[in-house]
Design a protein around this motif. Structure first.
Motif, PDB file in Angstrom:
ATOM      1  N   GLN A 135       0.827  -1.206   0.000  1.00 43.09           N
ATOM      2  CA  GLN A 135       0.000   0.000   0.000  1.00 43.09           C
ATOM      3  C   GLN A 135       0.864   1.259   0.000  1.00 43.09           C
ATOM      4  O   GLN A 135       0.549   2.238  -0.680  1.00 43.09           O
ATOM      5  CB  GLN A 135      -0.940  -0.007   1.213  1.00 43.09           C
ATOM      6  N   GLN A 136       1.944   1.208   0.751  1.00 48.38           N
ATOM      7  CA  GLN A 136       2.854   2.345   0.769  1.00 48.38           C
ATOM      8  C   GLN A 136       3.574   2.487  -0.573  1.00 48.38           C
ATOM      9  O   GLN A 136       3.807   3.602  -1.053  1.00 48.38           O
ATOM     10  CB  GLN A 136       3.883   2.195   1.899  1.00 48.38           C
ATOM     11  N   LYS A 138       2.352   1.659  -3.458  1.00 48.68           N
ATOM     12  CA  LYS A 138       1.380   2.237  -4.392  1.00 48.68           C
ATOM     13  C   LYS A 138       1.322   3.755  -4.251  1.00 48.68           C
ATOM     14  O   LYS A 138       1.241   4.492  -5.239  1.00 48.68           O
ATOM     15  CB  LYS A 138       0.001   1.634  -4.149  1.00 48.68           C
ATOM     16  N   LYS A 139       1.371   4.230  -3.016  1.00 44.93           N
ATOM     17  CA  LYS A 139       1.338   5.678  -2.782  1.00 44.93           C
ATOM     18  C   LYS A 139       2.578   6.362  -3.349  1.00 44.93           C
ATOM     19  O   LYS A 139       2.487   7.447  -3.923  1.00 44.93           O
ATOM     20  CB  LYS A 139       1.221   5.956  -1.280  1.00 44.93           C
ATOM     21  N   ILE A 142       2.220   6.627  -7.110  1.00 43.18           N
ATOM     22  CA  ILE A 142       1.327   7.738  -7.448  1.00 43.18           C
ATOM     23  C   ILE A 142       2.043   9.072  -7.266  1.00 43.18           C
ATOM     24  O   ILE A 142       1.923   9.978  -8.096  1.00 43.18           O
ATOM     25  CB  ILE A 142       0.048   7.695  -6.573  1.00 43.18           C
ATOM     26  N   LEU A 143       2.803   9.181  -6.174  1.00 42.51           N
ATOM     27  CA  LEU A 143       3.556  10.413  -5.906  1.00 42.51           C
ATOM     28  C   LEU A 143       4.559  10.690  -7.014  1.00 42.51           C
ATOM     29  O   LEU A 143       4.589  11.797  -7.580  1.00 42.51           O
ATOM     30  CB  LEU A 143       4.287  10.282  -4.560  1.00 42.51           C
ATOM     31  N   PHE A 275       0.707  16.524  -2.970  1.00 43.22           N
ATOM     32  CA  PHE A 275       0.570  15.077  -3.130  1.00 43.22           C
ATOM     33  C   PHE A 275       0.865  14.344  -1.823  1.00 43.22           C
ATOM     34  O   PHE A 275       0.143  13.411  -1.452  1.00 43.22           O
ATOM     35  CB  PHE A 275       1.504  14.570  -4.237  1.00 43.22           C
ATOM     36  N   LEU A 278      -1.957  14.680   0.558  1.00 49.52           N
ATOM     37  CA  LEU A 278      -3.145  13.956   0.124  1.00 49.52           C
ATOM     38  C   LEU A 278      -2.983  12.446   0.301  1.00 49.52           C
ATOM     39  O   LEU A 278      -3.944  11.744   0.641  1.00 49.52           O
ATOM     40  CB  LEU A 278      -3.452  14.263  -1.344  1.00 49.52           C
ATOM     41  N   LEU A 279      -1.769  11.956   0.085  1.00 53.13           N
ATOM     42  CA  LEU A 279      -1.523  10.518   0.132  1.00 53.13           C
ATOM     43  C   LEU A 279      -1.281   9.990   1.539  1.00 53.13           C
ATOM     44  O   LEU A 279      -1.618   8.848   1.850  1.00 53.13           O
ATOM     45  CB  LEU A 279      -0.318  10.175  -0.753  1.00 53.13           C
ATOM     46  N   TRP A 280      -0.670  10.813   2.388  1.00 51.06           N
ATOM     47  CA  TRP A 280      -0.381  10.396   3.744  1.00 51.06           C
ATOM     48  C   TRP A 280      -1.025  11.345   4.749  1.00 51.06           C
ATOM     49  O   TRP A 280      -1.002  12.561   4.554  1.00 51.06           O
ATOM     50  CB  TRP A 280       1.126  10.360   3.992  1.00 51.06           C
TER      51      TRP A 280
END
Length: 286
Positions: A135-136, A138-139, A142-143, A275, A278-280
């Motif tokens: 999951q991390q 994936k973030k 995206i970043l 970003f 938003l992601l973390w």
């Protein structure tokens, strides 16, 4: 991710504002003192200064392939497809600049260098991200992709219509300096009719500096790299120094003014901050 904590964001933002003010008053004078189009330092960083952005794409592609293990067949196929495409895109991006700035650089040699750089970084990141939380990962994907592609789009949306003449062209053609706040160039059509390319009117903002500022995302690597835990400060410092070094080289080469590189860095850093937040969640930005 200490670089993206509120106090550090304010510190970096304040520094960028100071540089912008200084440049607004002394852009031309600073460039006059630093301008050296024959600088080997400037040539090398013009050739490879955009590496951070391209490596964000290649690493994101590699990570996409890595986390596809155990997924549905269609997901695995798409992950490999996009992962390979992202790496090809990065190799192509790294290949282009050296051919523009390094005399007698052949396309074969440039491609080989690009493939080696991408291959080495992908291999290192593959090893460093063993047992990383998917999951991390994936973030981070995206970043890396989101920041890189968005900053390129925004920079070019500003750069093309702004039409600020570059220092090297002003010097070569004995033209009048144009401050950053003037949009459009009255000399553009006339000079282009004489053979000057449109590229010489893309000074503001700096694309090289914006792409180099992707290096500041080194500060997020400890999230997916256990071996880098506790090294957030040094990674952030490396990212900032690399960004500033590339920006400095662009002024030396007469490609940009101080305000150009400052805005280029600011655009990328602002996108990174958005970003990350938003992601973390705030509590995770440590």
């Amino acid at each position: 991710m200490k670089i993206f904590e509120k106090k550090n964001c304010l510190l970096i933002g304040g520094l960028l504002c100071i540089l912008m003010v200084i440049g607004s008053f002394f852009d031309f004078q600073i460039s006059m003192q630093l301008f050296n189009i024959d600088s080997l330092f400037g040539m090398l960083l013009a050739s490879y200064g955009q590496l951070p952005a391209m490596l964000c794409v290649s690493v994101a592609g590699m990570l996409l392939i890595k986390i596809s293990k155990g997924q549905k067949k269609v997901v695995v196929i798409l992950s490999y497809l996009f992962g390979i495409l992202f790496n090809i895109f990065a190799i192509m991006g790294i290949t282009m600049d050296p051919m523009l700035y390094i005399p007698h650089m052949s396309i074969v040699l440039s491609v080989m260098i690009a493939m080696i750089i991408v291959g080495v970084i992908d291999f290192i990141m593959w090893k460093l991200t063993q047992n990383a939380d998917s999951q991390q990962v994936k973030k981070v994907i995206i970043l890396f992709l989101g920041v890189m592609f968005l900053e390129i789009i925004i920079i070019n949306i500003i750069k093309i219509p702004w039409g600020r003449p570059r220092m090297r062209m002003i010097t070569a053609q004995n033209q009048v300096f144009q401050p950053w706040w003037v949009i459009g160039s009255s000399m553009k059509d006339q000079l282009m009719s004489l053979g000057i390319t449109a590229e010489e009117f893309k000074s503001f903002p700096s694309g090289h500096s914006a792409n180099a500022a992707c290096a500041m995302m080194l500060g997020v690597l400890p999230i997916i790299c256990q071996r880098l835990k506790g090294k957030e400060n040094i990674l952030s410092f490396i990212g900032i120094m690399l960004t500033l070094t590339v920006a400095f080289s662009r002024i030396i080469m007469g490609a940009h003014f101080l305000t150009d590189v400052t805005v280029g860095i600011s655009v990328t850093f602002l996108i990174e901050v958005i970003f990350v937040h938003l992601l973390w969640k705030r509590k995770d930005i440590k």
